[in-house]
Design an enzyme around this catalytic site. Structure first.
Site, mmCIF file in Angstrom:
data_model
loop_
_atom_site.group_PDB
_atom_site.id
_atom_site.type_symbol
_atom_site.label_atom_id
_atom_site.label_comp_id
_atom_site.label_asym_id
_atom_site.label_seq_id
_atom_site.Cartn_x
_atom_site.Cartn_y
_atom_site.Cartn_z
ATOM 1 N N THR A 107 0.860 -1.185 0.000
ATOM 2 C CA THR A 107 0.000 0.000 0.000
ATOM 3 C C THR A 107 0.897 1.236 0.000
ATOM 4 O OG1 THR A 107 -0.108 0.345 2.398
ATOM 5 C CG2 THR A 107 -1.586 -1.325 1.461
ATOM 6 N N CYS A 108 0.273 2.401 0.090
ATOM 7 C CA CYS A 108 1.062 3.634 0.148
ATOM 8 C C CYS A 108 1.965 3.666 1.370
ATOM 9 C CB CYS A 108 0.131 4.839 0.190
ATOM 10 S SG CYS A 108 -0.862 5.064 -1.296
ATOM 11 N N ASN A 109 1.531 3.015 2.437
ATOM 12 C CA ASN A 109 2.238 3.140 3.708
ATOM 13 C C ASN A 109 3.035 1.914 4.117
ATOM 14 O OD1 ASN A 109 1.367 5.776 4.271
ATOM 15 N ND2 ASN A 109 -0.610 5.007 4.963
ATOM 16 N N ALA B 251 -8.138 9.091 -11.104
ATOM 17 C CA ALA B 251 -9.580 8.951 -10.843
ATOM 18 C C ALA B 251 -9.882 7.687 -10.059
ATOM 19 C CB ALA B 251 -10.348 8.950 -12.165
ATOM 20 N N LYS C 281 -9.873 5.428 -6.175
ATOM 21 C CA LYS C 281 -10.618 5.553 -4.921
ATOM 22 C C LYS C 281 -10.154 6.756 -4.114
ATOM 23 C CE LYS C 281 -11.570 0.604 -4.560
ATOM 24 N NZ LYS C 281 -11.348 -0.643 -3.752
ATOM 25 N N SER D 86 -2.216 1.867 11.066
ATOM 26 C CA SER D 86 -2.267 2.778 9.925
ATOM 27 C C SER D 86 -1.756 4.161 10.298
ATOM 28 C CB SER D 86 -3.710 2.902 9.411
ATOM 29 O OG SER D 86 -4.184 1.668 8.934
ATOM 30 N N GLU E 260 -8.803 4.245 9.714
ATOM 31 C CA GLU E 260 -9.169 4.435 8.294
ATOM 32 C C GLU E 260 -9.678 3.112 7.713
ATOM 33 O OE1 GLU E 260 -7.522 3.078 5.617
ATOM 34 O OE2 GLU E 260 -5.723 2.251 6.534
#
Length: 448
Positions: free
Chosen positions: A49-51, A187, A189, A106, A111
């Site tokens: 994921t991003c993190n 575009a 989520k 997170s 979240e």
């Protein structure tokens, strides 16, 4: 089968490193297949994921070198990676996975996106045969725990996504978003969430661009915004006061020279860029342009921290639930480990019963078939009654992970050693010399 989890996250590694490790959704199945083929790995899953980027593996005797896998698959030297990684084994790995899926680990506690991302990783791993018995049970328990925490605590009632944190940052910068023009690059989520929060905060106009124009059109229509063709991005970006990027691009979309061009067209009116993509969409060098201000996903942590106080109590309740669920999961796993020992005990007792029946066979020949059936039922019933208490003791010891008691039970009943459990058991056949001798527990042959 043992459990190993290795990874990096927003707490241990800067975004510069995380973006080198990021595995796109399109590559996730291939990466998981490669991890499954790595020496020592029997089952596997990758969460990217991003993190965070985490690898979860089931293995047997020796631990697989998961950092070595990253080096071979992504071409990243482990020497630069090792100081930023963490490693969890067995119970600690279970607890960490439960916490991640429940959004307690997170950047923004509570979240909702992370559980969906874990499920996507699970689906990708299953599709390539990387999830079998052990990870299947663990991941199903993980989803159950995450749902329980959402149901039994209020941790998600005021949950804030990374997208909403980005909007909060923009609001703090401008004081108000009224009459501000916003460009969403991407575009997906994240962009949809950002658009929703922007509208709630009074943004005047929203532009949306995406490599697939149809997706930009659909998102723009949902928020009465305007779709911009990706080819026209650089020609129209200067019209935006705020640009929020969230794409899957492997290269920078905006660089320093773009910032200089935009500021010139805007007559030096400031622009704010918020980059919530990993890998990053915006070259950090753009920050050197006077009048351009860039915030990446790590910069959002300070804003996210301001939301933690409201959820501290609920997070503490969630931690208690996770601790209980980890113990419950481990007990279930230990109980499963008792099954081979119980089977061996039943086989031992059945050998004894059959031997005693053979010993008395000459005296039972005069019985009618009905009487012989009654003797069969009687001896089997006595055996089952005798086994009831020892089997309960084995199960209880397994639930408590009482290895000393299990070994005492194993020795008392002369059961096979641990490494022999699970092998097909063939009852010993009595020789002609001892066929008529009584058989006791102590007389059982060593079957090792």
């Amino acid at each position: 089968m043992k459990l190993l989890l290795t990874g990096v996250n927003h707490k241990t590694a800067p975004v510069e490193l995380r973006e080198q490790l990021a595995i796109s959704p399109e590559r996730l199945s291939d990466a998981t297949r490669a991890l499954l083929a790595f020496p020592g790995v029997h089952e596997a899953m990758i969460l990217s994921t991003c993190n965070r980027v985490e690898m979860l593996a089931c293995h047997e005797a020796s631990s697989p070198d998961l950092l070595g896998f990253l080096q071979s698959y992504l071409g990243i030297e482990t020497t630069s990676l090792r100081p930023h990684t963490y490693e969890y084994r067995e119970t600690d790995a279970v607890q960490h996975l439960f916490r991640v899926a429940s959004s307690l680990d997170s950047m923004v506690i509570g979240e909702p996106q992370i559980l969906g991302q874990v499920k996507e990783s699970y689906t990708a791993a299953r599709s390539v045969g990387a999830v079998q018995t052990h990870l299947e049970k663990l991941l199903q328990s993980t989803f159950t725990v995450a749902k329980k925490i959402r149901t039994e605590t209020q941790i998600g009632s005021s949950a804030v996504s990374i997208a909403s944190v980005a909007v909060d940052l923009a609001k703090k910068i401008f004081g108000s978003l009224e009459e501000k023009r916003v460009l969403l690059v991407g575009a997906g989520k994240m962009s949809e969430l950002a658009a929703r929060h922007l509208m709630q905060q009074g943004a005047d106009t929203i532009f949306v661009t995406n490599r697939t124009h149809e997706r930009a059109v659909r998102l723009a229509q949902n928020f009465q915004g305007h779709a911009v063709r990706f080819d026209d991005l650089y020609a129209t970006a200067d019209q935006a006061d705020i640009i929020i990027t969230s794409t899957g691009s492997q290269e920078h979309i905006f660089r320093r020279e773009h910032g200089q061009q935009f500021l010139h067209k805007r007559r030096n009116r400031p622009m704010f860029f918020i980059d919530i993509a990993v890998p990053r969409d915006i070259d950090p060098e753009i920050n050197r342009v006077d009048g351009v201000f860039l915030y990446d996903i790590d910069d959002l942590q300070s804003v996210a921290a301001s939301h933690l106080d409201d959820r501290t109590r609920e997070a503490q309740r969630a931690e208690v639930i996770i601790a209980e669920e980890v113990v419950r999961y481990q007990r279930r796993a230990q109980a499963l480990n008792a099954a081979p020992m119980i089977v061996d005990l039943q086989n031992t007792a059945e050998e004894m019963r059959q031997a005693e029946l053979r010993r008395a066979q000459a005296r039972l020949q005069s019985l009618t078939p009905e009487q012989q059936a009654a003797v069969e039922a009687l001896t089997r019933g006595l055996m089952n009654k005798f086994l009831h208490m020892p089997m309960q003791a084995i199960k209880a010891a397994a639930l408590e992970a009482d290895t000393v008691m299990l070994e005492v039970m194993r020795a008392a009943f002369n059961l096979p050693a641990v490494q022999e459990q699970g092998k097909p058991h063939v009852p010993a056949q009595p020789s002609a010399a001892n066929a008529e001798e009584p058989v006791s527990i102590g007389d059982q042959r060593d079957r090792s």
